[in-house]
Design a protein around this motif. Structure first.
Motif, PDB file in Angstrom:
ATOM      1  N   LYS A 280       0.782  -1.292   0.130  1.00 27.11           N
ATOM      2  CA  LYS A 280       0.166  -0.187   0.073  1.00 27.11           C
ATOM      3  C   LYS A 280       0.606   1.230   0.143  1.00 27.11           C
ATOM      4  CE  LYS A 280      -3.723  -1.938   1.982  1.00 27.11           C
ATOM      5  NZ  LYS A 280      -4.391  -2.446   4.218  1.00 27.11           N
ATOM      6  N   PHE A 281       1.968   0.844   0.918  1.00 26.43           N
ATOM      7  CA  PHE A 281       2.738   2.003   0.876  1.00 26.43           C
ATOM      8  C   PHE A 281       3.244   2.419  -0.612  1.00 26.43           C
ATOM      9  CE2 PHE A 281       6.974   4.479   1.788  1.00 26.43           C
ATOM     10  CZ  PHE A 281       6.312   5.597   2.639  1.00 26.43           C
ATOM     11  N   LEU A 282       3.931   1.514  -1.226  1.00 26.39           N
ATOM     12  CA  LEU A 282       4.749   1.895  -2.154  1.00 26.39           C
ATOM     13  C   LEU A 282       3.292   2.091  -3.249  1.00 26.39           C
ATOM     14  CD1 LEU A 282       7.070   1.625  -4.084  1.00 26.39           C
ATOM     15  CD2 LEU A 282       6.984  -0.937  -4.148  1.00 26.39           C
ATOM     16  N   SER A 283       2.591   1.743  -3.373  1.00 28.38           N
ATOM     17  CA  SER A 283       1.515   1.994  -4.460  1.00 28.38           C
ATOM     18  C   SER A 283       1.306   3.572  -4.500  1.00 28.38           C
ATOM     19  CB  SER A 283      -0.073   1.209  -4.326  1.00 28.38           C
ATOM     20  OG  SER A 283      -0.886   1.403  -4.807  1.00 28.38           O
ATOM     21  N   MET A 284       1.349   3.896  -3.095  1.00 30.73           N
ATOM     22  CA  MET A 284       0.936   5.306  -2.623  1.00 30.73           C
ATOM     23  C   MET A 284       2.211   6.243  -2.808  1.00 30.73           C
ATOM     24  SD  MET A 284      -0.163   7.351   0.789  1.00 30.73           S
ATOM     25  CE  MET A 284      -1.378   6.215   1.321  1.00 30.73           C
ATOM     26  N   LEU A 285       2.724   6.313  -2.536  1.00 28.48           N
ATOM     27  CA  LEU A 285       4.137   6.904  -3.174  1.00 28.48           C
ATOM     28  C   LEU A 285       4.477   6.853  -4.951  1.00 28.48           C
ATOM     29  CD1 LEU A 285       7.112   7.592  -1.658  1.00 28.48           C
ATOM     30  CD2 LEU A 285       7.809   5.215  -2.650  1.00 28.48           C
ATOM     31  N   ILE A 286       3.841   5.653  -5.771  1.00 29.63           N
ATOM     32  CA  ILE A 286       3.980   5.689  -6.546  1.00 29.63           C
ATOM     33  C   ILE A 286       2.896   6.429  -7.899  1.00 29.63           C
ATOM     34  CG2 ILE A 286       3.790   4.461  -8.885  1.00 29.63           C
ATOM     35  CD1 ILE A 286       4.914   1.948  -7.630  1.00 29.63           C
ATOM     36  N   ILE A 287       2.247   6.261  -6.914  1.00 31.27           N
ATOM     37  CA  ILE A 287       1.090   7.140  -7.604  1.00 31.27           C
ATOM     38  C   ILE A 287       0.823   8.920  -7.200  1.00 31.27           C
ATOM     39  CG2 ILE A 287      -1.873   7.425  -7.785  1.00 31.27           C
ATOM     40  CD1 ILE A 287      -1.662   4.853  -7.194  1.00 31.27           C
ATOM     41  N   SER A 288       1.391   8.717  -6.433  1.00 36.58           N
ATOM     42  CA  SER A 288       1.166  10.574  -5.572  1.00 36.58           C
ATOM     43  C   SER A 288       2.585  10.800  -6.387  1.00 36.58           C
ATOM     44  CB  SER A 288       1.436  10.481  -4.230  1.00 36.58           C
ATOM     45  OG  SER A 288       0.603  10.300  -2.970  1.00 36.58           O
ATOM     46  N   LEU A 289       3.594  10.140  -5.951  1.00 37.75           N
ATOM     47  CA  LEU A 289       5.134  11.146  -6.585  1.00 37.75           C
ATOM     48  C   LEU A 289       5.304  11.208  -7.902  1.00 37.75           C
ATOM     49  CD1 LEU A 289       6.929  11.256  -3.534  1.00 37.75           C
ATOM     50  CD2 LEU A 289       4.832  12.367  -4.038  1.00 37.75           C
ATOM     51  N   ILE A 290       4.420   9.700  -8.566  1.00 42.45           N
ATOM     52  CA  ILE A 290       5.373   9.419 -10.127  1.00 42.45           C
ATOM     53  C   ILE A 290       4.818   9.691 -11.089  1.00 42.45           C
ATOM     54  CG2 ILE A 290       6.548   7.440 -11.253  1.00 42.45           C
ATOM     55  CD1 ILE A 290       7.989   6.578  -8.811  1.00 42.45           C
ATOM     56  N   ALA A 291       3.489   9.044 -10.946  1.00 40.16           N
ATOM     57  CA  ALA A 291       1.781   9.006 -11.599  1.00 40.16           C
ATOM     58  C   ALA A 291       1.263  10.311 -11.931  1.00 40.16           C
ATOM     59  CB  ALA A 291       1.423   7.845 -11.492  1.00 40.16           C
ATOM     60  N   MET A 292       0.835  11.052 -10.877  1.00 42.22           N
ATOM     61  CA  MET A 292       0.277  12.100 -10.917  1.00 42.22           C
ATOM     62  C   MET A 292       1.403  13.402 -11.415  1.00 42.22           C
ATOM     63  SD  MET A 292      -2.476  13.389 -10.286  1.00 42.22           S
ATOM     64  CE  MET A 292      -2.990  15.186  -9.455  1.00 42.22           C
ATOM     65  N   PRO A 293       2.742  13.466 -11.454  1.00 42.69           N
ATOM     66  CA  PRO A 293       2.990  14.384 -11.706  1.00 42.69           C
ATOM     67  C   PRO A 293       3.542  14.464 -13.239  1.00 42.69           C
ATOM     68  CG  PRO A 293       4.108  14.216  -9.964  1.00 42.69           C
ATOM     69  CD  PRO A 293       2.661  13.221 -10.176  1.00 42.69           C
ATOM     70  N   LEU A 294       3.304  13.160 -13.478  1.00 43.97           N
ATOM     71  CA  LEU A 294       3.785  12.577 -15.208  1.00 43.97           C
ATOM     72  C   LEU A 294       2.843  12.741 -15.626  1.00 43.97           C
ATOM     73  CD1 LEU A 294       6.355  11.445 -16.728  1.00 43.97           C
ATOM     74  CD2 LEU A 294       5.103   8.889 -16.475  1.00 43.97           C
ATOM     75  N   ILE A 295       1.003  12.758 -15.140  1.00 42.73           N
ATOM     76  CA  ILE A 295       0.597  13.136 -16.355  1.00 42.73           C
ATOM     77  C   ILE A 295       0.304  14.281 -16.201  1.00 42.73           C
ATOM     78  CG2 ILE A 295      -1.923  12.862 -15.960  1.00 42.73           C
ATOM     79  CD1 ILE A 295      -1.664  10.419 -14.922  1.00 42.73           C
ATOM     80  N   VAL A 296       0.487  15.040 -15.325  1.00 43.10           N
ATOM     81  CA  VAL A 296       0.427  16.373 -15.258  1.00 43.10           C
ATOM     82  C   VAL A 296       1.500  17.414 -16.361  1.00 43.10           C
ATOM     83  CG1 VAL A 296       0.588  18.907 -14.206  1.00 43.10           C
ATOM     84  CG2 VAL A 296      -0.167  16.588 -13.705  1.00 43.10           C
ATOM     85  N   LEU A 297       3.084  16.808 -16.301  1.00 48.08           N
ATOM     86  CA  LEU A 297       4.134  17.149 -17.316  1.00 48.08           C
ATOM     87  C   LEU A 297       3.257  16.256 -18.398  1.00 48.08           C
ATOM     88  CD1 LEU A 297       6.518  17.583 -17.502  1.00 48.08           C
ATOM     89  CD2 LEU A 297       7.123  15.130 -17.210  1.00 48.08           C
ATOM     90  N   THR A 298       2.679  15.612 -18.576  1.00 46.60           N
ATOM     91  CA  THR A 298       2.736  14.949 -20.074  1.00 46.60           C
ATOM     92  C   THR A 298       2.060  16.191 -20.411  1.00 46.60           C
ATOM     93  OG1 THR A 298       3.537  12.698 -19.666  1.00 46.60           O
ATOM     94  CG2 THR A 298       1.867  13.360 -21.613  1.00 46.60           C
ATOM     95  N   SER A 299       0.560  16.076 -20.621  1.00 48.73           N
ATOM     96  CA  SER A 299      -0.441  16.998 -20.734  1.00 48.73           C
ATOM     97  C   SER A 299      -0.727  18.434 -20.790  1.00 48.73           C
ATOM     98  CB  SER A 299      -2.209  16.509 -19.613  1.00 48.73           C
ATOM     99  OG  SER A 299      -2.980  17.551 -19.727  1.00 48.73           O
ATOM    100  N   VAL A 300       0.384  19.027 -20.049  1.00 45.54           N
ATOM    101  CA  VAL A 300       1.085  20.470 -20.714  1.00 45.54           C
ATOM    102  C   VAL A 300       1.846  20.998 -21.008  1.00 45.54           C
ATOM    103  CG1 VAL A 300       1.795  22.821 -19.256  1.00 45.54           C
ATOM    104  CG2 VAL A 300       0.340  20.979 -17.273  1.00 45.54           C
ATOM    105  N   LEU A 301       2.808  19.215 -21.556  1.00 44.14           N
ATOM    106  CA  LEU A 301       3.855  19.745 -22.405  1.00 44.14           C
ATOM    107  C   LEU A 301       2.928  19.070 -23.230  1.00 44.14           C
ATOM    108  CD1 LEU A 301       6.861  20.003 -23.284  1.00 44.14           C
ATOM    109  CD2 LEU A 301       6.650  17.585 -22.914  1.00 44.14           C
ATOM    110  N   MET A 302       1.699  18.760 -24.189  1.00 42.25           N
ATOM    111  CA  MET A 302       1.425  18.577 -24.960  1.00 42.25           C
ATOM    112  C   MET A 302       0.554  19.792 -26.125  1.00 42.25           C
ATOM    113  SD  MET A 302      -0.066  14.603 -24.774  1.00 42.25           S
ATOM    114  CE  MET A 302      -1.175  14.931 -26.157  1.00 42.25           C
ATOM    115  N   THR A 303      -0.433  20.796 -24.513  1.00 43.45           N
ATOM    116  CA  THR A 303      -0.659  21.448 -24.658  1.00 43.45           C
ATOM    117  C   THR A 303       0.281  22.604 -24.659  1.00 43.45           C
ATOM    118  OG1 THR A 303      -2.591  20.873 -22.674  1.00 43.45           O
ATOM    119  CG2 THR A 303      -2.484  22.924 -23.691  1.00 43.45           C
TER     120      THR A 303
END
Length: 268
Positions: free
Chosen positions: A99-122
């Motif tokens: 659970k801790f590793l999942s939270m870490l990956i989603i919060s600090l990797i997946a979420m920023p990566l999605i935002v980075l990709t979205s804003v970069l594409m825009t």
């Protein structure tokens, strides 16, 4: 759970959590992308300069990505330690480590990566549609990145402390977390100031007498340690080394360990 970590079970948990939180992540990414579009349209109407520099766009991209990482625990896991909502999460068929590793990956990797990709594409789309305003690729001018002295510790300390604060506090999480972070930094800065302004006052006066420019700040402790000026002052050099280790390793590891311990021992 008898198994501390099972890769198949962890994969199922990560997939489940990603699917549940993906709408929130996409919503935030869309909002930030729309804000960039809004800036572009506003600039076209009220522009005073001929172009928006790639440097400024790079700064915006990195800032929103970092801000997303900082706020991700509060946005995605705000109900984790809720007296009622948290019970559903804690009862999931997975170990604390998973659970801790999942939270870490989603919060600090997946979420920023999605935002980075979205804003970069825009940004790229706007640059293609209106190159006279958004000229070139966003990273075509990398002077900001090259000139930045931000260390890896600088980037991860705040997000990890926010992750800890989200697990530690039950109400007013954001306010309490940032007040705690501010208090921690103030205490650390006061310790550094005391050591260099009082404990090593004579040595620092002697160094200043050599007309050497020394920039003293929390962020450049590692650079200070490598400075040849302190070679003749072993006590100062050792102190700087200890402070640098505390800041660059102690803070992030402590926040990470604290968050894990809080998740493991949380009571509902």
């Amino acid at each position: 759970m008898k198994d501390i970590f099972n890769i198949n079970r962890f994969g199922s948990l990560l997939k489940k959590e990603l699917s549940e939180r993906l709408p929130i992540m996409l919503k935030i990414a869309v909002i930030l992308s729309i804000s960039l579009i809004g800036f572009w349209l506003t600039y076209i109407i009220f522009k005073t300069d001929p172009q928006v520099s790639s440097h400024g766009r790079t700064v915006f991209l990195l800032l929103v990505t970092y801000f997303t990482a900082v706020m991700a625990p509060f946005n995605l896991y705000k109900g984790f330690n809720h007296p009622k909502k948290g019970i559903d999460y804690i009862s999931l068929p997975a170990s604390v480590q998973e659970k801790f590793l999942s939270m870490l990956i989603i919060s600090l990797i997946a979420m920023p990566l999605i935002v980075l990709t979205s804003v970069l594409m825009t940004d790229t789309a706007i640059a293609m549609i209106n190159p006279s305003v958004f000229k070139g690729f966003i990273f075509s001018d990398n002077s900001f990145i090259n000139s930045s002295t931000t260390s890896f510790a600088d980037m991860i300390i705040l997000p990890l402390f926010c992750m800890l604060g989200n697990l530690l506090f039950r109400g007013n999480k954001v306010v309490k977390t940032f007040l705690s972070i501010a208090g921690t930094y103030i205490v650390f800065i006061l310790i550094v100031a005391f050591l260099f302004l009082y404990a090593f006052k004579d040595q620092m006066t002697e160094i200043q007498g050599l007309q050497l420019q020394i920039k003293l700040s929390v962020e450049n402790l590692t650079e200070l340690y490598r400075n040849e000026v302190f070679e003749g002052y072993p006590a100062i050099k050792i102190t700087i080394a200890v402070l640098a280790v505390l800041y660059n390793i102690g803070f992030p590891v402590g926040a990470l360990a604290g968050a894990y311990y809080r998740m493991k021992t949380i009571q509902y």
